[in-house]
Design a protein around this motif. Structure first.
Motif, short mmCIF file in Angstrom:
data_model
loop_
_atom_site.label_atom_id
_atom_site.label_comp_id
_atom_site.label_asym_id
_atom_site.label_seq_id
_atom_site.Cartn_x
_atom_site.Cartn_y
_atom_site.Cartn_z
N ALA A 213 0.85 -1.19 0.00
CA ALA A 213 0.00 0.00 0.00
C ALA A 213 0.89 1.24 0.00
O ALA A 213 2.11 1.17 -0.16
CB ALA A 213 -0.92 -0.01 1.21
N ALA A 235 -2.64 -2.20 -3.18
CA ALA A 235 -3.47 -1.08 -2.72
C ALA A 235 -2.69 0.23 -2.82
O ALA A 235 -2.84 1.12 -1.98
CB ALA A 235 -3.94 -1.32 -1.29
N GLU A 237 -1.80 3.90 -3.87
CA GLU A 237 -2.71 5.01 -4.03
C GLU A 237 -1.95 6.25 -4.50
O GLU A 237 -0.75 6.23 -4.69
CB GLU A 237 -3.40 5.31 -2.70
CG GLU A 237 -2.43 5.67 -1.59
CD GLU A 237 -3.11 5.83 -0.24
OE1 GLU A 237 -4.30 5.50 -0.15
OE2 GLU A 237 -2.44 6.28 0.71
N ASN A 263 -5.29 -1.22 -8.46
CA ASN A 263 -4.82 -0.51 -7.29
C ASN A 263 -5.84 0.58 -6.98
O ASN A 263 -7.01 0.45 -7.33
CB ASN A 263 -3.42 0.05 -7.53
CG ASN A 263 -2.34 -0.99 -7.35
OD1 ASN A 263 -2.00 -1.37 -6.24
ND2 ASN A 263 -1.80 -1.48 -8.47
N GLU A 264 -5.41 1.65 -6.34
CA GLU A 264 -6.30 2.75 -6.00
C GLU A 264 -5.75 4.07 -6.51
O GLU A 264 -5.91 5.12 -5.90
CB GLU A 264 -6.49 2.80 -4.48
CG GLU A 264 -7.09 1.53 -3.91
CD GLU A 264 -7.01 1.45 -2.40
OE1 GLU A 264 -6.85 2.52 -1.77
OE2 GLU A 264 -7.12 0.36 -1.84
N THR A 266 -5.26 7.41 -8.60
CA THR A 266 -6.22 8.43 -8.99
C THR A 266 -5.51 9.51 -9.79
O THR A 266 -4.33 9.43 -10.07
CB THR A 266 -6.88 9.05 -7.74
OG1 THR A 266 -5.86 9.62 -6.91
CG2 THR A 266 -7.64 8.02 -6.94
N ASN A 289 -8.43 0.80 -11.49
CA ASN A 289 -8.03 1.85 -10.57
C ASN A 289 -9.18 2.83 -10.39
O ASN A 289 -10.34 2.45 -10.55
CB ASN A 289 -6.75 2.53 -11.07
CG ASN A 289 -5.51 1.71 -10.78
OD1 ASN A 289 -5.02 1.67 -9.67
ND2 ASN A 289 -4.99 1.03 -11.81
N ARG A 290 -8.86 4.08 -10.08
CA ARG A 290 -9.93 5.06 -9.84
C ARG A 290 -9.72 6.32 -10.68
O ARG A 290 -10.03 7.43 -10.24
CB ARG A 290 -9.97 5.41 -8.34
CG ARG A 290 -10.17 4.19 -7.45
CD ARG A 290 -10.08 4.52 -5.98
NE ARG A 290 -11.18 5.35 -5.55
CZ ARG A 290 -11.23 5.98 -4.38
NH1 ARG A 290 -10.23 5.89 -3.54
NH2 ARG A 290 -12.28 6.70 -4.06
N GLU A 981 -12.28 -0.42 -2.82
CA GLU A 981 -12.62 0.55 -1.80
C GLU A 981 -12.22 0.06 -0.41
O GLU A 981 -11.68 0.83 0.41
CB GLU A 981 -14.13 0.84 -1.84
CG GLU A 981 -14.60 1.91 -0.87
CD GLU A 981 -14.08 3.30 -1.18
OE1 GLU A 981 -14.22 4.19 -0.32
OE2 GLU A 981 -13.52 3.49 -2.29
N ARG A 983 -9.81 -2.05 0.34
CA ARG A 983 -8.35 -1.99 0.48
C ARG A 983 -7.90 -0.58 0.82
O ARG A 983 -7.00 -0.37 1.64
CB ARG A 983 -7.68 -2.48 -0.80
CG ARG A 983 -7.67 -3.98 -0.97
CD ARG A 983 -6.62 -4.44 -1.96
NE ARG A 983 -6.80 -3.86 -3.28
CZ ARG A 983 -7.50 -4.43 -4.24
NH1 ARG A 983 -8.11 -5.58 -4.01
NH2 ARG A 983 -7.60 -3.86 -5.43
N ARG A 984 -8.54 0.40 0.20
CA ARG A 984 -8.18 1.79 0.48
C ARG A 984 -8.53 2.15 1.92
O ARG A 984 -7.73 2.77 2.63
CB ARG A 984 -8.94 2.71 -0.48
CG ARG A 984 -8.61 4.19 -0.31
CD ARG A 984 -9.57 5.06 -1.11
NE ARG A 984 -10.93 4.98 -0.62
CZ ARG A 984 -11.36 5.62 0.48
NH1 ARG A 984 -10.54 6.37 1.18
NH2 ARG A 984 -12.62 5.49 0.87
N HIS A 987 -6.13 0.53 4.42
CA HIS A 987 -4.84 1.21 4.47
C HIS A 987 -4.92 2.46 5.34
O HIS A 987 -4.04 2.73 6.17
CB HIS A 987 -4.41 1.57 3.06
CG HIS A 987 -3.16 2.39 2.99
ND1 HIS A 987 -1.98 1.98 3.58
CD2 HIS A 987 -2.91 3.60 2.42
CE1 HIS A 987 -1.05 2.90 3.37
NE2 HIS A 987 -1.59 3.88 2.68
#
Length: 995
Positions: A213, A235, A237, A263-264, A266, A289-290, A981, A983-984, A987
């Protein structure tokens, strides 16, 4: 001189003894080591052995299907420079004696079944340049000492696909020659340590699918040697560095492959600008991802023409249009923009991608016609344009795609006739799915040319005319869905040729005539849906002989006469016959009126035959007793259908075989003291089983969980087969592993079915959430912390995401609840009990609404989705609902069937009523006061500081739970988004707790 010669002879004998000791500890099913005997010297003709000056310097017995364990005597081969055992089935621990091999430069033990920790002694192999231990079952952490200064030549280190945990040790940075570092598919946590920036020779870093993460370390974008970066399925970000003028910009790092999927991440798309100068870049994978916002058309059009893979799917928020200049990336082989918000038309320029093999644009908002230029993509294997708003007709040019294996155009607004050229695509093998459109016309006889096709779906269209008998020529068909159209005429008797057909759905048409008896010759048929037609006549008795048939729906026709008495007709949930008022007879549980003709015939029969019957009663009784004794003996020696199923699904997987007697000994005759759980279909016992692990001759005592099925319970035998069929095709770290199965006869001569699993020392999640519900065990101190609850939630979400989106074929679990989630010794969560699992039968179709399968209600009260009780159809949305309920239960501590929920109050309503202001009132009391609620972490700039507390994380988790268990299926989160979500949130929670 004499002394030196004597020492060489002794050493030579030691090498020979070491090899024979190696052979003695393994099983050799193919005879690969047959030449290892005293008739020849080991340096001459022993397979896989290479010598120099009479000493063994290389041993290569890879891909020989060897099983057993690795003898510690291997450490006596002190001149060995290369040891290759990969792709066998060797188990047990890696012997520490390998540390004596100071000349060893190449060691490969990958693709075996080694377990235990990586021995520290390997650090003594100072000459190693390549160490491959990947694809085993190794546990513990990555040894810190492995990164000592004593391995100056190590260039390749592969530890992926194991069960390693902990953090990546910074000491790996001391291996300065390291070129490849593979740590993928483990349970590693934390982030990539900054110390690895010292690995100036590193060319490939692979930490795919772990629990890493935080932000991607900026130093990675300064490593000019790096060619491959695989950080997918973690995870991570934050935003990727965007400005090409900044030293850490991603554009400075010209990779061959950038793999950051799932992953997350953005942010905007500016970072892609730097990649336009990377001419060697062959893959960009940013799916899952996001990322949001409009797709940067101008930037994408300027990516290298050598790019082969571009994956931006599954972000959910990417909008705008598909770049008209997409055709400039002429090297593309995979284009994946699925599951976003893309709108507008598919550009004609897409026809310039002559190397394209996969085109995935499903689940967007695309409009307009399908461009005819797609027919120019002669290399295409997969087209998935499903669930958009495409209109117009299907272009005949699709018939030019002579290598196409999957065509999915379902869920659009296509109209008109299907071009005959499409039905002549003999290359189609996976699926042709045209369902959910407005297509009309007839199915031409050319459909018979789809001889390799496994799935044909034209449901929910406006097709008319007769069902073409040429469908009987499609010998590979497994799933045929023609429902919800206007087909007329009779059901073709040619369907009897479809021996591999598993599902036939002709529901809601205008078919007439009788049901052809030839359907009884379809030996593999599992689901037959003929409801809501105009069928008449009797139900063919031949259907009761189709032993594989589990679902039969004949409701709302004009059928009459007697209902058969065997097979599927005894299954009140699998057999549906409502709306056929003239049916009679059948099994008593169907509660149908008796057949009048059979009553009259019965009176005549009794009047004539009664004297004969009475006179022969004694003789019959004697014969009956003899027959029963004979049948019982045959029954002991005859394999049953379940036995055949068990053998077929486990064949080739090197599973050890166990008998009833062995399981009885292992569980002390299934003693009550060993009973650890009881369910509707079976009981689970703890046992110690002596197994020949992976076919080895060496027995090991293994603690296992033995699930014994209650075969007198209706449906138990079916769940036994269903669970094996589901578990054989899945491989994920959070799914329970099957050890073996037993299909035999017990001590009393009764059928016996059991599955053997890895034993989970911390039992089920249910015992931790509701300690009072488990008896005979002290529960003091058994409380899950906030972090542990998040870990469990993420483990379950990842497993469900795999089942729904990564498993082939996808699987719906259908009975997700805390008692079916088991906890390992490190509190890792594993989903088990696949007895009700349902395989999604439409490959390539990702919309849950189109992958439903009609069945009886499945699941457990409180966790089962509400639509299951009305529609009788399962979907991935149903699993999401169950997951949402369980997620609320994890943090609230109350089951949905708790006595507190009365007068119609549900768990989700109870939670929603306190959300968000009064969250403390409904959380599990074991979490109060909320851990870390007075502390927190800061995010944002100095001017605007946002304080993230554990309370914030719990609120976010509860919000995910509420989103998953909404009443309407279409309003629920998809599992992929829920996993990302959670996982985010986990973290953020770990950081807030200071862990």
């Amino acid at each position: 001189m004499v002394l030196l010669l004597s020492l060489q002879l002794v050493s030579s004998e030691t090498d020979g003894d070491a090899l024979l000791a190696f052979k003695a500890r393994v099983t050799d099913p193919t005879g690969a080591l047959a030449s290892w005997n005293a008739s020849t010297h080991f340096c001459r003709r022993w397979a896989g052995v290479t010598c120099t000056a009479g000493r063994v310097t290389s041993l290569d017995v890879s891909e020989r299907r060897l099983t057993g364990t690795l003898s510690p005597s291997i450490g006596n081969l002190t001149y060995l420079s290369s040891l290759n055992l990969n792709q066998n089935g060797i188990s047990g621990s890696i012997p520490a004696s390998l540390g004596r091999l100071r000349r060893l430069s190449y060691l490969s033990l990958c693709d075996n079944a080694f377990s235990g920790e990586i021995p520290d002694a390997l650090r003594n192999c100072t000459a190693l340049s390549a160490l491959y231990l990947n694809d085993n079952r190794l546990t513990g952490g990555v040894p810190d000492r492995l990164g000592g200064a004593l391995m100056p030549y190590l260039m390749y280190l592969g530890l992926g696909t194991n069960h390693l945990s902990g953090r990546i040790p910074p000491s790996l940075a001391n291996i300065t020659m390291l070129s490849l570092l593979g740590l993928d598919q483990n349970f590693l946590e934390g982030t990539v340590p900054d110390d690895l920036s010292r690995l100036t020779n590193l060319m490939s870093l692979n930490v795919y699918q772990s629990r890493l993460a935080g932000e991607i370390p900026p130093f990675l974008f300064n490593m000019s040697s790096l060619q491959g970066l695989t950080l997918a399925n973690n995870a991570f970000e934050g935003e990727l560095p965007a400005d090409a003028g900044v030293p850490t910009a991603i554009g400075k790092l010209c990779l061959q492959a950038l793999q950051l999927s799932n992953n997350e991440l953005t942010g905007g798309w500016e970072f892609l600008e730097g990649l336009t100068n990377c001419t060697s870049l062959s893959e960009i994978s940013l799916d899952g991802n996001r990322f949001t916002g409009a797709m940067p058309s101008a930037i994408i059009a300027r990516l290298s023409p050598n790019l082969q893979t571009l994956k931006l799917g599954g972000n959910g928020g990417i909008s705008g249009v598909i770049p008209p200049g997409i055709g400039n990336i002429v090297g593309l082989q995979t284009l994946d923009f699925e599951s976003n918000l893309l709108s507008g038309a598919i550009p004609e320029g897409i026809g310039k991608l002559r190397n394209l093999k996969e085109l995935r644009l499903q689940q967007n908002k695309l409009t307009g016609p399908i461009p005819s230029s797609i027919g120019d993509l002669s290399q295409l294997l997969v087209i998935d344009l499903s669930n958009n708003f495409l209109n117009g007709s299907i272009p005949p040019s699709l018939g030019d795609l002579q290598q196409l294996t999957l065509l999915n155009l379902s869920g659009n607004q296509l109209t008109g006739h299907v071009p005959g050229e499409v039905f002549k695509l003999s290359s189609l093998s996976s699926a042709m799915d045209l369902s959910g459109n407005r297509l009309d016309g007839t199915l031409p006889g050319d459909v018979g040319q789809l001889a390799k096709l496994a799935l044909l779906a034209v449901s929910r269209n406006r097709f008319s005319g007769e069902v073409p008998p040429e469908l009987g020529l499609c010998a590979s068909l497994e799933f045929l869905d023609l429902d919800s159209n206007s087909f007329t005429g009779s059901i073709p008797s040619s369907f009897k040729s479809l021996k591999g057909l598993r599902r036939l759905n002709l529901t809601s048409n205008e078919l007439s005539g009788s049901i052809p008896p030839e359907l009884g010759q379809m030996s593999g048929l599992q689901e037959l849906y003929l409801s809501r037609n105009e069928l008449s006549g009797r139900i063919p008795a031949e259907l009761e002989n189709v032993t594989s048939l589990k679902e039969l729906d004949l409701s709302y026709n004009d059928l009459d006469g007697p209902v058969p008495l065997r097979g599927v007709f005894t299954n009140t949930t699998g057999f549906q016959m409502a709306g056929n008022g003239a049916l009679c007879g059948g099994a008593a549980r169907l509660r149908l009126p008796p057949c009048p003709n059979s009553i009259r015939r019965g009176h005549v029969f009794l009047k004539i035959a009664l004297p004969i019957i009475v006179g022969g009663v004694a003789l019959c009784l004697g014969m009956l007793i003899s027959t029963l004794l004979c049948c019982r003996k045959k029954r002991r020696n005859s394999p049953t259908a379940d036995n055949n199923t068990a053998r077929s699904v486990l064949n080739g997987n090197n599973y050890p075989r166990v008998s009833y007697a062995e399981l009885a000994r292992a569980t002390d005759s299934f003693a009550e003291d060993n009973l650890i759980g009881v369910g509707k279909y079976g009981s689970v016992y703890r046992g110690t089983l002596s197994l020949k692990t992976n076919g080895s001759c060496v027995h090991e005592d293994v603690v296992v969980a033995v699930k014994v099925f209650h075969l007198r319970q209706v449906g138990a035998s079916k769940t036994f087969v269903s669970e094996i069929q589901a578990l054989r095709s899945v491989k994920h770290r959070n799914l329970i592993s099957i050890v073996t199965c037993c299909s035999s006869i017990d001590a009393d001569g009764n059928d016996f079915r059991a599955l053997v699993f890895d034993f989970m020392p911390n039992y089920s999640l249910d015992r931790w959430l509701h300690p009072s519900s488990a008896s005979n065990e002290s529960k003091e101190g058994r409380v899950l912390s906030v972090t542990q609850r998040f870990n469990v939630a993420v483990d379950i979400a990842d497993a469900l995401n795999y089942l729904h989106n990564s498993c082939t074929p996808p699987i719906i679990h259908c009975d997700l609840k805390p008692s079916n989630v088991l906890l390992g010794d490190d509190m890792t969560a594993y989903i088990g009990d696949f007895g009700l699992a349902k395989l999604i039968l439409d490959p390539g179709c990702h919309d849950a609404a189109t992958t439903e399968s009609t069945i009886g209600v499945r699941g457990t009260i409180g966790y089962v989705a509400p639509e299951y009780g009305t529609s009788g159809k399962v979907s991935t949305n149903g699993d999401v609902y169950s997951f949402g309920i369980m997620l609320l239960e994890i943090f609230v501590g109350k089951a949905p069937t708790d006595a507190a929920f009365r007068d119609g109050l549900t768990l989700q309503e109870f939670v929603a009523g306190a959300f968000p202001e009064k969250i403390e009132q409904i959380l599990d009391p074991a979490l109060l006061p909320i851990e870390g609620s007075s502390d927190g972490i800061n995010s944002g700039s100095e001017e605007s500081v946002v304080r993230v507390t554990v309370r914030d994380c719990l609120l976010s988790a509860v919000k995910v739970g509420l989103s998953c268990c909404r009443q309407a299926p279409c309003q629920r989160m998809v599992m992929k988004d829920a996993a990302v979500e959670l996982r985010r949130i986990r973290h953020a929670c770990v950081r807030a707790c200071g862990q």
